[in-house]
Design a protein around this motif. Structure first.
Motif, PDB file in Angstrom:
ATOM      1  N   ASP A 170     -64.546 -55.187 -92.017  1.00  0.00           N
ATOM      2  CA  ASP A 170     -64.522 -54.688 -90.649  1.00  0.00           C
ATOM      3  C   ASP A 170     -65.306 -55.626 -89.733  1.00  0.00           C
TER       4      ASP A 170
ATOM      5  N   ASN B 276     -60.436 -57.245 -92.903  1.00  0.00           N
ATOM      6  CA  ASN B 276     -60.062 -55.866 -93.208  1.00  0.00           C
ATOM      7  C   ASN B 276     -60.976 -55.255 -94.262  1.00  0.00           C
TER       8      ASN B 276
ATOM      9  N   GLU C  60     -52.811 -51.060 -85.949  1.00  0.00           N
ATOM     10  CA  GLU C  60     -54.200 -50.656 -86.165  1.00  0.00           C
ATOM     11  C   GLU C  60     -54.628 -49.636 -85.112  1.00  0.00           C
TER      12      GLU C  60
ATOM     13  N   GLY D  55     -49.408 -55.098 -86.791  1.00  0.00           N
ATOM     14  CA  GLY D  55     -50.108 -54.432 -85.697  1.00  0.00           C
ATOM     15  C   GLY D  55     -50.163 -55.209 -84.403  1.00  0.00           C
TER      16      GLY D  55
ATOM     17  N   SER E 220     -50.227 -60.391 -87.627  1.00  0.00           N
ATOM     18  CA  SER E 220     -51.158 -59.922 -86.583  1.00  0.00           C
ATOM     19  C   SER E 220     -51.273 -60.936 -85.450  1.00  0.00           C
TER      20      SER E 220
ATOM     21  N   GLY F 251     -56.162 -54.889 -89.241  1.00  0.00           N
ATOM     22  CA  GLY F 251     -55.352 -53.812 -89.794  1.00  0.00           C
ATOM     23  C   GLY F 251     -54.050 -54.303 -90.397  1.00  0.00           C
TER      24      GLY F 251
ATOM     25  N   ARG G  93     -65.747 -55.602 -84.962  1.00  0.00           N
ATOM     26  CA  ARG G  93     -64.641 -54.672 -84.782  1.00  0.00           C
ATOM     27  C   ARG G  93     -65.122 -53.418 -84.056  1.00  0.00           C
TER      28      ARG G  93
END
Length: 548
Positions: free
Chosen positions: A520, A517, A231, A262, A297, A258, A5
């Protein structure tokens, strides 16, 4: 920068609980029993069942139900080649990488094999294309701790082959740094271009294996309202195609992780590869509107024309309640409007849709392995391993021998494979040589995993990415059968001396939090074998079974 990420944010910007100890009398009271079927939800799952009971999209009645590839197969890039389709995905720290899949109907997919024998780094969203009879894959490599020779944190290379089955060339450095997500397109000027994250572009030489000129900013993406819950804006994943006198520029914004709402798919068009680009009046083409939807997402779409002229989007999304499975591959029909735009036409993707045209291939592959033949790169991958260390995996006499290194799963030899079922069980026999420790895991990354290991003296229980305080009263031995059952995020361990009478481990875990999430990091929770210390762990008869 310690995660995928972090790398994504870098590139799109264009700049470089501990269980309590219990007494031995309580442990002993657990006893040894035959392995019992766990209690599960009475509601049947709607998918068809394929190899080993794995879920599959083709329902056998002219309809399909997403996902078309269950499990962590993100950032799909799809090539139509006559009546055949080929697809690959981000393979991250898997080695070998870039498993290529083949289909004739966009729903049933069978693996061909890995295109990338020796990854140079972490593999982000690639681009698979065919140009003048030759196949190319454009690959972003992100520098990893095990990388050697990458000039920048983010680097774009190419590999090529005369056949989709290979052999594929070694990676060719295109000299592009600090950007990711290549998208190839030939302009009306017959020049080849590579579009990149953050609206960048560079021209390629005629052979597609070098660049000419400078990187330039050529596209500003459509902007969603500031009060939308996303996000980050993160313009990424450019996928271009040409239809009816227009170039269409499909991309993703909103961030791939996120909040569920998003990630989204947007499109713009132009009469020229050089712009100007007109934004679609009904952007976004697709976006999750509510956390109550089945797929979250959703983004990173490739648009593809079916063999009968109908069009589709192939993209990824998280399954509601099962983020731990990673970003799965979805297929949605699109419809063209009279003014030359397209709209998503799948509606509620928790419902079945009409099958595309085409014959079907056998979908998926067996996850079980008797270790009679190599399957590295197809079924198994080494995790976070330099190509020079591939010989740590050896097969002989139906035994997989994994040479040990490091102190545990966090820095040891870890062999992973994907999984796409909500409920499943895996089991294996492990035997140690030397002073190695080894075992069976569900592995997210080097910071988050759970499972069982043995070292000849005791069983080591792993939870939350570290050895647990729990002292399981397992036998002190160098050979043991291990089983893990993941029943819709409830994980139970078992072990056995003979593979017949199984003892249930004293602790269960809930693993819905083992996801991107939380950590990360854009991967998934996967079955894994590991070996650490000195010596080797020898594995026999790995079995996989999906549970209904």
């Amino acid at each position: 920068m310690k995660s995928r990420r972090d790398a994504l944010r870098f590139a799109v910007a264009g700049v470089v609980t501990a269980p309590a100890m219990v007494g031995t009398d309580v442990i002993a009271a657990l006893g040894t029993t035959k392995c019992q079927t766990p209690v599960r939800s009475a509601a049947p799952e709607p998918w068809a069942r394929g190899i080993e009971g794995q879920r599959k999209a083709d329902l056998g009645n002219g309809r399909y139900l997403n996902p078309i590839l269950s499990g962590d197969y993100p950032d799909p890039t799809v090539l139509k080649d006559g009546d055949d389709y080929y697809m690959t995905h981000s393979s991250f720290e898997a080695s070998p990488g870039l498993l290529i899949w083949h289909s004739r109907d966009l729903v049933n997919w069978t693996p061909i094999g890995p295109a990338l024998a020796k990854p140079l780094g972490i593999v982000f969203a690639p681009e698979l294309i065919k140009h003048k009879g030759r196949y190319f894959i454009y690959i972003p490599f992100m520098r990893a701790a095990w990388s050697d020779g990458l000039a920048s944190f983010a680097n774009i290379y190419a590999i090529h082959a005369e056949s989709i089955h290979g052999p594929w060339s070694d990676p060719v450095d295109l000299g592009i740094s600090e950007l990711i997500d290549p998208g190839h397109m030939v302009g009306e000027d017959e020049e080849r271009y590579l579009f990149l994250s953050a609206g960048k572009r560079i021209r390629l030489t005629a052979d597609g294996l070098a660049t000419t000129g400078a990187i330039e900013t050529v596209y500003e993406g459509w902007r969603y309202p500031d009060d939308w819950i996303t996000e980050a804006y993160a313009l990424e994943g450019p996928k271009l195609f040409r239809r009816g006198g227009y170039f269409y520029f499909v991309s993703a914004v909103g961030g791939t992780g996120g909040p569920p709402t998003g990630h989204m798919i947007i499109v713009s068009r132009s009469r020229s590869i050089h712009g100007p680009w007109e934004h679609c009046p009904h952007n976004p083409i697709q976006r999750t509107q509510s956390a109550n939807e089945m797929w979250w997402s959703r983004g990173h779409a490739t648009c593809i024309e079916g063999t009968d002229g109908r069009w589709y989007m192939v993209y990824h999304g998280y399954e509601n309640g099962y983020r731990s499975l990673g970003r799965q591959t979805l297929l949605e029909p699109i419809e063209w409007t009279d003014d030359g735009w397209f709209k998503a036409a799948g509606g509620d993707l928790s419902l079945a849709l009409s099958m595309p045209a085409g014959s079907h291939v056998t979908h998926g592959m067996a996850r079980s392995d008797d270790f009679s033949s190599p399957s590295l790169g197809t079924r198994w991958n080494l995790h976070a391993s330099a190509p020079s260390l591939a010989d740590r995996v050896q097969l002989a006499d139906n035994v997989l021998s994994l040479t040990a290194k490091g102190a545990g799963p966090h820095d040891g030899s870890v062999l992973i494979q994907q999984v796409g079922d909500r409920a499943y069980e895996v089991s294996v026999e492990v035997e140690l040589t030397g002073t190695a420790k080894g075992g069976l895991l569900l592995f997210f990354n080097d910071r988050l995993f759970l499972g069982m290991g043995i070292d000849g003296q005791r069983m080591i229980t792993y939870r939350g990415g570290k050895p647990s305080y729990w002292r399981e009263a397992a036998p002190a031995c160098k050979r043991l059968f291990l089983r893990i059952v993941n029943d819709r995020q409830i994980v139970t361990f078992y072990y056995s001396r003979d593979g017949e009478a199984w003892t249930r481990h004293g602790v269960r875990s809930e693993v819905s939090g083992y996801n991107a999430n939380t950590m990360d990091d854009l991967v998934s929770l996967r079955p894994a074998l590991f070996a650490a210390g000195d010596g080797a762990a020898r594995f026999r008869n790995f079995t996989y079974r999906a549970l209904k």
